[in-house]
Scaffold this motif. Structure first.
Motif, PDB file in Angstrom:
ATOM      1  N   ASP A 151      41.123  29.547  34.002  1.00 45.89           N
ATOM      2  CA  ASP A 151      41.919  30.203  35.058  1.00 45.89           C
ATOM      3  C   ASP A 151      41.603  29.642  36.433  1.00 45.89           C
ATOM      4  O   ASP A 151      41.527  30.368  37.420  1.00 45.89           O
ATOM      5  CB  ASP A 151      41.698  31.724  35.046  1.00 45.89           C
ATOM      6  N   VAL A 177      38.836  28.485  37.532  1.00 42.42           N
ATOM      7  CA  VAL A 177      37.448  28.686  37.962  1.00 42.42           C
ATOM      8  C   VAL A 177      36.523  27.886  37.047  1.00 42.42           C
ATOM      9  O   VAL A 177      36.691  27.871  35.829  1.00 42.42           O
ATOM     10  CB  VAL A 177      37.060  30.180  37.923  1.00 42.42           C
ATOM     11  N   HIS A 209      31.847  38.727  38.811  1.00 42.45           N
ATOM     12  CA  HIS A 209      32.683  39.879  38.479  1.00 42.45           C
ATOM     13  C   HIS A 209      34.071  39.638  39.069  1.00 42.45           C
ATOM     14  O   HIS A 209      34.200  39.250  40.228  1.00 42.45           O
ATOM     15  CB  HIS A 209      32.094  41.170  39.047  1.00 42.45           C
ATOM     16  N   LYS A 210      35.071  39.836  38.254  1.00 40.72           N
ATOM     17  CA  LYS A 210      36.458  39.647  38.677  1.00 40.72           C
ATOM     18  C   LYS A 210      37.083  41.012  38.940  1.00 40.72           C
ATOM     19  O   LYS A 210      37.023  41.894  38.085  1.00 40.72           O
ATOM     20  CB  LYS A 210      37.226  38.905  37.576  1.00 40.72           C
ATOM     21  N   GLU A 211      37.646  41.185  40.121  1.00 41.38           N
ATOM     22  CA  GLU A 211      38.230  42.461  40.506  1.00 41.38           C
ATOM     23  C   GLU A 211      39.715  42.266  40.825  1.00 41.38           C
ATOM     24  O   GLU A 211      40.070  41.444  41.678  1.00 41.38           O
ATOM     25  CB  GLU A 211      37.505  43.009  41.743  1.00 41.38           C
ATOM     26  N   THR A 212      40.576  42.971  40.118  1.00 42.08           N
ATOM     27  CA  THR A 212      42.014  42.910  40.396  1.00 42.08           C
ATOM     28  C   THR A 212      42.333  43.864  41.541  1.00 42.08           C
ATOM     29  O   THR A 212      42.078  45.064  41.455  1.00 42.08           O
ATOM     30  CB  THR A 212      42.838  43.289  39.150  1.00 42.08           C
ATOM     31  N   VAL A 239      43.429  38.632  42.618  1.00 41.67           N
ATOM     32  CA  VAL A 239      42.061  38.958  42.213  1.00 41.67           C
ATOM     33  C   VAL A 239      41.046  38.510  43.254  1.00 41.67           C
ATOM     34  O   VAL A 239      41.299  37.598  44.045  1.00 41.67           O
ATOM     35  CB  VAL A 239      41.708  38.326  40.846  1.00 41.67           C
ATOM     36  N   ASN A 240      39.925  39.190  43.269  1.00 44.19           N
ATOM     37  CA  ASN A 240      38.752  38.819  44.056  1.00 44.19           C
ATOM     38  C   ASN A 240      37.622  38.523  43.094  1.00 44.19           C
ATOM     39  O   ASN A 240      37.502  39.175  42.047  1.00 44.19           O
ATOM     40  CB  ASN A 240      38.322  39.975  44.964  1.00 44.19           C
ATOM     41  N   TYR A 241      36.791  37.559  43.443  1.00 40.34           N
ATOM     42  CA  TYR A 241      35.600  37.271  42.664  1.00 40.34           C
ATOM     43  C   TYR A 241      34.378  37.528  43.536  1.00 40.34           C
ATOM     44  O   TYR A 241      34.355  37.157  44.710  1.00 40.34           O
ATOM     45  CB  TYR A 241      35.590  35.804  42.206  1.00 40.34           C
ATOM     46  N   TYR A 247      29.790  37.871  43.135  1.00 37.61           N
ATOM     47  CA  TYR A 247      28.720  37.522  42.205  1.00 37.61           C
ATOM     48  C   TYR A 247      27.368  38.058  42.673  1.00 37.61           C
ATOM     49  O   TYR A 247      27.190  38.426  43.829  1.00 37.61           O
ATOM     50  CB  TYR A 247      28.646  36.010  42.016  1.00 37.61           C
ATOM     51  N   THR A 300      36.942  28.185  43.596  1.00 36.15           N
ATOM     52  CA  THR A 300      37.705  28.227  42.357  1.00 36.15           C
ATOM     53  C   THR A 300      38.387  26.893  42.083  1.00 36.15           C
ATOM     54  O   THR A 300      38.848  26.653  40.988  1.00 36.15           O
ATOM     55  CB  THR A 300      38.770  29.344  42.395  1.00 36.15           C
TER      56      THR A 300
END
Length: 201
Positions: free
Chosen positions: A84, A86, A121-124, A136-138, A140, A167
């Protein structure tokens, strides 16, 4: 007579070694294997010069005083896999099989049975109607992982946001924590000072 004939057949066969031609670079041996470069691909050879892991492009280079090359540490070598958009990092073993699935934003080489990693961690946060996909936001955390890729210690309490440039880049976010012994790590805090941490066994 048969014994002499068989001996004459076997001796030339024993003298034939594997030849690897047009090599661009060969690293020093580390953990029993040396990395060999041809073009953009790397392979690993053993002490007899036999290719143990064939040429591939997903190895991650480690900066050393002898140059930049992939290496094995504690039986593991870092690889990457893009998903995706990344780039994720994981490890293979000396048979070339995945030992820790690429799932981290960055990893260090193993020191003993531990390595440092950035767990993502992937946050929609929404949905883009024009492009028909999630927004989305990433973010870590810095962690310690064991030989199976399990998190044993969280080193940072607050998550760090990952910039979109990471990414699409082969330069991952930097791991700021450092091993200073097998069970001691220094962790950089928000004031650019260091906290000393004893990690789990």
């Amino acid at each position: 007579m048969k014994t002499i004939f068989l001996t004459l057949l076997i001796i030339p066969m024993l003298g034939i070694g594997q030849t690897i031609e047009d090599i661009d670079f060969i690293s020093p041996f580390h953990d029993g294997l040396a990395a060999v470069k041809k073009g953009n691909e790397w392979a690993f050879i053993d002490q007899n010069g036999s290719i143990i892991i064939d040429f591939r492009e997903d190895f991650v280079l480690t900066k050393t005083d002898k140059g930049n090359f992939p290496l094995f540490s504690n039986g593991k070598c870092i690889i990457t896999h893009q998903k995706d958009g990344v780039l994720y990092y994981g490890f293979i073993d000396k048979k070339g099989k995945i030992s820790i699935k690429p799932q981290f934003l960055n990893v260090s080489n193993f020191q003993g049975d531990k390595a440092l990693a950035l767990i993502v961690h992937k946050e929609t946060i929404g949905y883009n109607d024009i492009f028909k996909k999630d927004v989305v936001n990433y973010h870590y955390f810095e962690v310690v992982i064991d030989e199976n890729g399990n998190v044993t210690d969280h080193l940072t309490q607050l998550s760090k946001h990952i910039s979109p440039k990471y990414t699409k880049s082969k330069n991952p976010p930097v791991i700021t924590s450092k091993f200073i012994s097998d069970n001691l790590i220094v962790v950089k805090n928000d004031d650019n000072k260091w906290n000393l941490r004893k990690i789990s066994h």
